[in-house]
Design a protein around this motif. Sequence first.
Motif, PDB file in Angstrom:
ATOM      1  N   ASP A   7       0.812  -1.219   0.000  1.00 31.35           N
ATOM      2  CA  ASP A   7       0.000   0.000   0.000  1.00 31.35           C
ATOM      3  C   ASP A   7       0.849   1.275   0.000  1.00 31.35           C
ATOM      4  N   ARG A   8       2.124   1.157   0.262  1.00 28.87           N
ATOM      5  CA  ARG A   8       3.010   2.326   0.248  1.00 28.87           C
ATOM      6  C   ARG A   8       3.476   2.683  -1.161  1.00 28.87           C
ATOM      7  N   LEU A   9       3.299   1.799  -2.084  1.00 31.84           N
ATOM      8  CA  LEU A   9       3.747   2.057  -3.449  1.00 31.84           C
ATOM      9  C   LEU A   9       2.890   3.145  -4.088  1.00 31.84           C
ATOM     10  N   LEU A  10       3.529   4.007  -4.880  1.00 33.90           N
ATOM     11  CA  LEU A  10       2.842   5.124  -5.533  1.00 33.90           C
ATOM     12  C   LEU A  10       3.030   5.049  -7.043  1.00 33.90           C
ATOM     13  N   ASP A  11       1.993   5.422  -7.757  1.00 32.09           N
ATOM     14  CA  ASP A  11       2.138   5.623  -9.192  1.00 32.09           C
ATOM     15  C   ASP A  11       2.493   7.099  -9.402  1.00 32.09           C
ATOM     16  N   GLU A  12       2.532   7.568 -10.641  1.00 30.21           N
ATOM     17  CA  GLU A  12       2.908   8.962 -10.903  1.00 30.21           C
ATOM     18  C   GLU A  12       1.940   9.944 -10.261  1.00 30.21           C
ATOM     19  N   ASP A  13       0.645   9.640 -10.299  1.00 32.61           N
ATOM     20  CA  ASP A  13      -0.339  10.530  -9.682  1.00 32.61           C
ATOM     21  C   ASP A  13      -0.151  10.582  -8.167  1.00 32.61           C
ATOM     22  N   GLY A  14       0.122   9.435  -7.579  1.00 32.78           N
ATOM     23  CA  GLY A  14       0.367   9.396  -6.134  1.00 32.78           C
ATOM     24  C   GLY A  14       1.600  10.192  -5.763  1.00 32.78           C
ATOM     25  N   LEU A  15       2.641  10.084  -6.573  1.00 30.62           N
ATOM     26  CA  LEU A  15       3.865  10.842  -6.337  1.00 30.62           C
ATOM     27  C   LEU A  15       3.602  12.336  -6.456  1.00 30.62           C
ATOM     28  N   ALA A  16       2.760  12.714  -7.411  1.00 33.47           N
ATOM     29  CA  ALA A  16       2.414  14.127  -7.600  1.00 33.47           C
ATOM     30  C   ALA A  16       1.593  14.665  -6.434  1.00 33.47           C
ATOM     31  N   GLY A  17       0.946  13.766  -5.697  1.00 34.66           N
ATOM     32  CA  GLY A  17       0.117  14.181  -4.564  1.00 34.66           C
ATOM     33  C   GLY A  17       0.884  14.427  -3.277  1.00 34.66           C
ATOM     34  N   ILE A  18       2.182  14.149  -3.277  1.00 40.15           N
ATOM     35  CA  ILE A  18       2.988  14.412  -2.082  1.00 40.15           C
ATOM     36  C   ILE A  18       3.149  15.919  -1.947  1.00 40.15           C
ATOM     37  N   PRO A  19       2.833  16.470  -0.770  1.00 39.63           N
ATOM     38  CA  PRO A  19       2.939  17.924  -0.605  1.00 39.63           C
ATOM     39  C   PRO A  19       4.375  18.412  -0.825  1.00 39.63           C
ATOM     40  N   PRO A  20       4.522  19.612  -1.375  1.00 38.57           N
ATOM     41  CA  PRO A  20       5.870  20.162  -1.580  1.00 38.57           C
ATOM     42  C   PRO A  20       6.520  20.478  -0.233  1.00 38.57           C
ATOM     43  N   PRO A  21       7.836  20.657  -0.225  1.00 37.03           N
ATOM     44  CA  PRO A  21       8.523  21.006   1.020  1.00 37.03           C
ATOM     45  C   PRO A  21       7.930  22.285   1.614  1.00 37.03           C
ATOM     46  N   ASP A  22       7.841  22.314   2.944  1.00 38.31           N
ATOM     47  CA  ASP A  22       7.253  23.435   3.680  1.00 38.31           C
ATOM     48  C   ASP A  22       8.386  24.271   4.283  1.00 38.31           C
ATOM     49  N   PRO A  23       8.701  25.431   3.689  1.00 45.27           N
ATOM     50  CA  PRO A  23       9.869  26.194   4.149  1.00 45.27           C
ATOM     51  C   PRO A  23       9.644  26.926   5.475  1.00 45.27           C
ATOM     52  N   ILE A  24      10.715  26.970   6.274  1.00 48.97           N
ATOM     53  CA  ILE A  24      10.741  27.878   7.422  1.00 48.97           C
ATOM     54  C   ILE A  24      11.807  28.951   7.194  1.00 48.97           C
ATOM     55  N   LEU A  25      12.735  28.670   6.296  1.00 49.65           N
ATOM     56  CA  LEU A  25      13.704  29.661   5.824  1.00 49.65           C
ATOM     57  C   LEU A  25      13.754  29.485   4.315  1.00 49.65           C
ATOM     58  N   ASP A  26      13.091  30.369   3.631  1.00 52.16           N
ATOM     59  CA  ASP A  26      12.845  30.238   2.202  1.00 52.16           C
ATOM     60  C   ASP A  26      14.103  29.850   1.424  1.00 52.16           C
ATOM     61  N   GLY A  27      14.050  28.693   0.780  1.00 49.47           N
ATOM     62  CA  GLY A  27      15.148  28.218  -0.041  1.00 49.47           C
ATOM     63  C   GLY A  27      16.252  27.495   0.712  1.00 49.47           C
ATOM     64  N   TRP A  28      16.146  27.400   2.039  1.00 51.91           N
ATOM     65  CA  TRP A  28      17.240  26.817   2.823  1.00 51.91           C
ATOM     66  C   TRP A  28      16.795  25.735   3.801  1.00 51.91           C
ATOM     67  N   LEU A  29      15.796  26.026   4.628  1.00 53.71           N
ATOM     68  CA  LEU A  29      15.379  25.081   5.670  1.00 53.71           C
ATOM     69  C   LEU A  29      13.891  24.771   5.509  1.00 53.71           C
ATOM     70  N   TYR A  30      13.571  23.475   5.642  1.00 57.77           N
ATOM     71  CA  TYR A  30      12.199  23.008   5.454  1.00 57.77           C
ATOM     72  C   TYR A  30      11.781  22.125   6.622  1.00 57.77           C
ATOM     73  N   ARG A  31      10.498  22.211   6.988  1.00 58.19           N
ATOM     74  CA  ARG A  31       9.973  21.318   8.020  1.00 58.19           C
ATOM     75  C   ARG A  31      10.160  19.874   7.564  1.00 58.19           C
ATOM     76  N   ASN A  32      10.242  18.989   8.554  1.00 58.56           N
ATOM     77  CA  ASN A  32      10.381  17.548   8.298  1.00 58.56           C
ATOM     78  C   ASN A  32      11.616  17.244   7.445  1.00 58.56           C
ATOM     79  N   SER A  33      12.739  17.883   7.816  1.00 62.96           N
ATOM     80  CA  SER A  33      13.992  17.638   7.099  1.00 62.96           C
ATOM     81  C   SER A  33      15.161  17.728   8.078  1.00 62.96           C
ATOM     82  N   ILE A  34      16.302  17.272   7.615  1.00 62.73           N
ATOM     83  CA  ILE A  34      17.549  17.376   8.376  1.00 62.73           C
ATOM     84  C   ILE A  34      18.515  18.200   7.546  1.00 62.73           C
ATOM     85  N   ALA A  35      19.149  19.171   8.178  1.00 65.11           N
ATOM     86  CA  ALA A  35      20.127  20.025   7.495  1.00 65.11           C
ATOM     87  C   ALA A  35      21.359  20.162   8.376  1.00 65.11           C
TER      88      ALA A  35
END
Length: 188
Positions: A7-35
């Motif tokens: 059930d974790r497998l995605l087709d192209e439409d499923g992949l397109a449905g993943i929300p884009p990165p959510d920035p906290i520092l525009d262009g540099w730091l994003y929620r749910n990430s490691i930097a």
Amino acid sequence: DDLLDIDRLLDEDGLAGIPPPDPILDGWLYRNSIAFLIGPPKKGKTFVALDLALSIATGTECVGGTRTTPGRVLYVLGEGVAGSHDRVIAWRTARDEHGPASITFLPVAVQLRAADQLAELYEICVGLDVDLIIIDTFARAAVGVEENSSKEMGEVIAGMDRLKESTGACILTVHHTGKDATRGYRGS
């Protein structure tokens, strides 16, 4: 949840449905990430990290005019605790910023490979509802870890991944370069 559940497998439409990165520092730091913020010793990494933290915590631009999204910050001070207040005062004075800041400091070097300490850090982060966790420094959060061992360093990164996944926060880790700064960060 089984990692390899069909059930974790995605087709192209499923992949397109993943929300884009959510920035906290525009262009540099994003929620749910490691930097990582990496540089040689004594070159201002902590002050840059503190500028990012306070800019996000006050919802102001950071040095260079980069826009931030206001958020709650937890700054884990693994070293340089005694001079931290002076750095905050210097930042506020230089920026003429006197408003409230959504930042909390933890003056303890949390060991990211120690399950009990990671669990306690998780509880703090959830209680504060943080958007950004700054670990300063990686070396102080990985005491006793053989930094040239990909296995041991992988265990530390796995701890950071669990913290990121469970909080949805960005984890920014301050780290040093090796003796030859042209070769990048220290360790595996």
